[in-house]
Structures are given as C-alpha cells and as structure tokens.
Design an enzyme around this catalytic site. Structure first.
Site, PDB file in Angstrom:
ATOM      1  N   ASP A  52      12.318  45.696  -1.975  1.00  0.00           N
ATOM      2  CA  ASP A  52      11.101  46.462  -2.220  1.00  0.00           C
ATOM      3  C   ASP A  52      10.820  47.465  -1.106  1.00  0.00           C
ATOM      4  O   ASP A  52      11.488  47.471  -0.067  1.00  0.00           O
ATOM      5  CB  ASP A  52       9.913  45.505  -2.341  1.00  0.00           C
ATOM      6  CG  ASP A  52       9.966  44.657  -3.602  1.00  0.00           C
ATOM      7  OD1 ASP A  52      10.639  45.070  -4.561  1.00  0.00           O
ATOM      8  OD2 ASP A  52       9.334  43.587  -3.603  1.00  0.00           O
ATOM      9  N   TYR A 110      17.830  35.306   3.139  1.00  0.00           N
ATOM     10  CA  TYR A 110      16.724  36.158   3.551  1.00  0.00           C
ATOM     11  C   TYR A 110      16.077  35.576   4.800  1.00  0.00           C
ATOM     12  O   TYR A 110      16.012  34.346   4.965  1.00  0.00           O
ATOM     13  CB  TYR A 110      15.663  36.245   2.449  1.00  0.00           C
ATOM     14  CG  TYR A 110      15.994  37.193   1.324  1.00  0.00           C
ATOM     15  CD1 TYR A 110      15.597  38.524   1.373  1.00  0.00           C
ATOM     16  CD2 TYR A 110      16.699  36.756   0.201  1.00  0.00           C
ATOM     17  CE1 TYR A 110      15.890  39.401   0.340  1.00  0.00           C
ATOM     18  CE2 TYR A 110      16.997  37.627  -0.839  1.00  0.00           C
ATOM     19  CZ  TYR A 110      16.583  38.947  -0.767  1.00  0.00           C
ATOM     20  OH  TYR A 110      16.886  39.806  -1.787  1.00  0.00           O
TER      21      TYR A 110
END
Length: 246
Positions: A52, A110
């Site tokens: 994003d 992540y």
C-alpha cells in the site's frame, strides 16, 4: 524470450503503493517505465504482491519477460541507472518460464517497526508509540496468531478474496536498539492483515485487550472485534520465499 526475476527494495514514502493506478505515482509504474525505455515497447512486470501507499519493501520479488540478449547481471546496473534513488534493484537472475512471482510464493515475511521516542530521521520508516507497552502481554497474544486460522477479523470487511484462511508459521516481537519490530512469516496475508494484527497487538500491550482476547477475535470472524489498523509507514515486505514448505 527469457524470464527475469528481480529482487527489489524501495522506500514507499512518496508512492501511492506498488500497483499501477490512475492517480499517484507507483513502484510498478516506475519499473515498467524504465523497462519500456530499455525494450522500446511496453513490458509487464508481475510482483509477489501489492504494497500500500507509504509501505516499504526490503525484498519485493518481480518478474518480467525479455527478448534482450544482454547478460542478466547487466539488468541490475541498467535499471538502477534509470530508476529513482528510492527504488533499488538488488539482484537479477534468469528463471524458468514457469516461475511466477505471485503464484509461486510459498512464504512471505513482513516486519513492522515502531519506537518509543520520536526521531525525525525515522519518522517515515517507523511508527512512534507514545504510550507504555507491556511486551510480555504482546508476546502472549502473538503466540495465539501462529497456526492456520480464518483471519476474517484481521482483514478489511470488503476483501477481494472469499477464502480468508491463512497460515502464520512464525510471529515474534524483536527489540532492536531504540526500536522494536513485529516479525510475521506466513503462507500469505490478506489485505491490511498485518497492519490490523499490529494495531491489535499494540492495544493488547497498552491494556485495552487481554492477550486471550485474540482467540475470541479469531473465532468471531468479525472485523469489528479486532483492534485498529496500524499506520502504513512502519510496515516492510521483508522477504519472499519460493521453496516448498515442509
């Protein structure tokens, strides 16, 4: 024609995300623009996944097909010479035509960075948390996220996929000098899943939720039962692994 796999790092601060979109510059648009100049035609790039706006990457994986006969290692120098300074191609290798950056990924890692003290040099790369956190409570909650679960409660309400079952192989809280980070390794992650898990864990750490509440949230399959969505700029796509999971 040959297929090239790229390992790419980028600072997402000034981008509207990875994927090309009508408004706002993106990582994909920058990479494809450079490849188009090199090939004198449009070149489609496929990524392991989207990130994003303001989200970063240390090990994003891309692939594209090329008819150029130049040695593979030359792609690294050629691309970096024309890409913006906040996008860096770290490695290039020729792979089999069956390789697919997205569908072939077996595990993704992540990391989400946060710190207790404000630092003007890290303001775009780690989230400042102004309240006191109980690390042990967060670690207890983290353990409940490991395994195969339906993560509906930790994804956006209107997700693009129906199947929201994912497996998290590893989840930990790491203290690294002045900063801390959550580390997640999983089979894949739903849209905003990591940020919602982090927001929930931080609220566990400050006492809004009990660690055991994470199990209740998973079972409810209701986004409203989980915590807030953490800001994007602390999040990094750290690594993508294509080896089979035992």
């Amino acid at each position: 024609m040959k297929r090239i796999k790229l390992t790419v790092a980028y600072d997402g601060t000034h981008y509207a995300g990875y994927q090309v979109q009508p408004n706002g510059n993106t990582i994909q648009a920058e990479v494809e623009a450079v490849l188009a100049r090199m090939h004198s035609r449009a070149v489609k790039v496929v990524a392991s996944g989207r990130t994003d706006a303001r989200v970063h990457a240390r090990g994003q994986i891309l692939h594209f097909d090329t008819h150029l006969s130049m040695p593979v290692d030359r792609f690294v120098k050629a691309l970096n010479a024309m890409l913006p300074d906040d996008i860096l191609v770290q490695a290039a290798e020729e792979v089999d035509a069956s390789f697919h950056a997205r569908y072939g990924a077996k595990r993704k890692e992540y990391r989400y960075f946060f710190r207790g003290d404000a630092d003007p040099f890290r303001r775009h790369h780690a989230v400042t948390v102004t309240y006191t956190l109980d690390h042990e409570r967060m670690r207890q909650a983290l353990r409940l996220l490991v395994g195969t679960h339906d993560f509906t409660s930790f994804s956006v309400t209107k997700a693009e996929v129906e199947d929201r079952v994912r497996t998290i192989y590893e989840a930990e809280l790491v203290e690294a000098g002045d900063e801390m980070y959550f580390r997640f390794v999983g089979s894949g992650f739903l849209y905003n899943q990591v940020r919602i898990m982090v927001g929930t864990l931080l609220e566990v750490g400050r006492g809004k939720y009990e660690p055991a509440d994470v199990s209740r949230m998973l079972a409810s399959k209701d986004r409203r039962s989980a915590g807030i969505t953490a800001p994007p700029h602390g999040l990094y796509l750290w690594n993508v692994n294509y080896e089979k999971v035992d």
